[in-house]
Scaffold this motif. Sequence first.
Motif, mmCIF file in Angstrom:
data_model
loop_
_atom_site.group_PDB
_atom_site.id
_atom_site.type_symbol
_atom_site.label_atom_id
_atom_site.label_comp_id
_atom_site.label_asym_id
_atom_site.label_seq_id
_atom_site.Cartn_x
_atom_site.Cartn_y
_atom_site.Cartn_z
ATOM 1 N N ARG A 1 0.807 -1.230 0.000
ATOM 2 C CA ARG A 1 0.000 0.000 0.000
ATOM 3 C C ARG A 1 0.839 1.279 0.000
ATOM 4 O O ARG A 1 0.341 2.319 -0.419
ATOM 5 N N PHE A 2 2.080 1.202 0.490
ATOM 6 C CA PHE A 2 2.896 2.432 0.500
ATOM 7 C C PHE A 2 3.048 2.953 -0.931
ATOM 8 O O PHE A 2 2.924 4.150 -1.186
ATOM 9 N N GLU A 3 3.327 2.036 -1.833
ATOM 10 C CA GLU A 3 3.513 2.445 -3.229
ATOM 11 C C GLU A 3 2.195 2.954 -3.825
ATOM 12 O O GLU A 3 2.174 3.936 -4.562
ATOM 13 N N HIS A 4 1.102 2.260 -3.480
ATOM 14 C CA HIS A 4 -0.205 2.722 -3.978
ATOM 15 C C HIS A 4 -0.492 4.134 -3.460
ATOM 16 O O HIS A 4 -1.019 4.975 -4.186
ATOM 17 N N ILE A 5 -0.158 4.372 -2.188
ATOM 18 C CA ILE A 5 -0.407 5.696 -1.597
ATOM 19 C C ILE A 5 0.427 6.756 -2.318
ATOM 20 O O ILE A 5 -0.083 7.827 -2.681
ATOM 21 N N ASN A 6 1.707 6.449 -2.542
ATOM 22 C CA ASN A 6 2.556 7.450 -3.216
ATOM 23 C C ASN A 6 2.045 7.747 -4.630
ATOM 24 O O ASN A 6 2.030 8.906 -5.061
ATOM 25 N N ASN A 7 1.609 6.701 -5.323
ATOM 26 C CA ASN A 7 1.089 6.926 -6.679
ATOM 27 C C ASN A 7 -0.207 7.726 -6.651
ATOM 28 O O ASN A 7 -0.422 8.618 -7.477
ATOM 29 N N GLU B 1 -1.184 9.857 -4.289
ATOM 30 C CA GLU B 1 -0.908 11.252 -3.915
ATOM 31 C C GLU B 1 -0.235 11.991 -5.076
ATOM 32 O O GLU B 1 -0.442 13.188 -5.265
ATOM 33 N N ARG B 2 0.557 11.267 -5.858
ATOM 34 C CA ARG B 2 1.189 11.869 -7.039
ATOM 35 C C ARG B 2 0.111 12.295 -8.050
ATOM 36 O O ARG B 2 0.167 13.367 -8.643
ATOM 37 N N LEU B 3 -0.879 11.428 -8.210
ATOM 38 C CA LEU B 3 -1.989 11.749 -9.118
ATOM 39 C C LEU B 3 -2.694 13.028 -8.657
ATOM 40 O O LEU B 3 -2.995 13.918 -9.462
ATOM 41 N N LEU B 4 -2.938 13.117 -7.349
ATOM 42 C CA LEU B 4 -3.600 14.315 -6.819
ATOM 43 C C LEU B 4 -2.719 15.547 -7.035
ATOM 44 O O LEU B 4 -3.205 16.603 -7.471
ATOM 45 N N ALA B 5 -1.423 15.407 -6.737
ATOM 46 C CA ALA B 5 -0.512 16.550 -6.888
ATOM 47 C C ALA B 5 -0.429 16.983 -8.358
ATOM 48 O O ALA B 5 -0.420 18.177 -8.661
ATOM 49 N N ASP B 6 -0.412 16.003 -9.254
ATOM 50 C CA ASP B 6 -0.368 16.332 -10.686
ATOM 51 C C ASP B 6 -1.667 17.000 -11.135
ATOM 52 O O ASP B 6 -1.730 17.592 -12.210
#
Length: 279
Positions: free
Chosen positions: A144-150, A152-157
């Motif tokens: 899930r750590f990787e899913h979370i980073n991806n 949050e990246r989507l949101l930031a983008d």
Amino acid sequence: MPFATRVHPGKKIRLSDIDPKANGGLEKADGEAQLEKLSLELGELQELLYAAGTHSLLVVFQGMDTAGKDGSIRAVFNHTSPLGQRISPFKVPTPLERDHDFLWRVHSQTPEKGMISIFNRSHYEDVLVVRVHELAPKAVWSKRFEHINNFERLLADSDTIIVKFYLHISPEEQEQRLLDREREVEKAWKLSAADWVERRSWSKYMTAYEEAIQRCTTSYAPWIVVPSDRKWFRNLAVAESLVETLRPYRKGWVDALTERGQAELTAIRAARGERGRRN
Ligand code: AMP
Ligand code: MG
């Protein structure tokens, strides 16, 4: 010196190295006066965020029971407009939520442009309580750590500004707060026998928090550790971190609004001119 500890991507963090009792060398009265100024500035920044409509803000609050998630939301967002913000508490997942991926219920609560979403607990529970109580096997939560980073990246983008606060209290302060709730009739409604049970897993929680904070601190979604044994200092540190995160956007928002105002003025003048000619 900022009042809270901003975690840096890739850097190790030991929560036991951060003093939950820190007060920034301030007296309470001074801290409260500074908080008032900062929360007023946060109100102004929210108005610009809302009006400019180019970005959104996601604020995540995590912390052990009694750390003050509700209290800091109340104190820090007391000059912002309710029209521009939404508070989403995340509890034990419902059967429907459990039948989806863990980000499903969270994604529907993320802020649209111009808005602030405040998460009282969050998708991080799925690598915290779920890990500590083995509600899912390691093979599931560790991915899930990787899913979370991806995510949050989507949101930031998508122009979402993300700030994540870990409210850091000591087990001694938590015990005091739980006992206070038992003694004071007005605070008794907050009592939960489960909080005493959760306390027994304190060190497991600290391990889970450290890993989550470390693995999910990115340049686009940093974790900020807030000393929270003193409520007034906790509120001040949260307000300061938020204002400092938003200040760099102020000029862009003001410029966008000025430009929009000018364009409207030009359009109004043109409309009047045309009508003038027609009349
Ligand atoms: P409270 O914040 O005191 O209202 O409690 C909410 C409870 O919901 C806490 O005990 C959380 O650990 C629990 N919770 C939140 N998200 C999850 C989740 N994804 N899985 C299991 N429990 C959760
Ligand atoms: Mg609770």
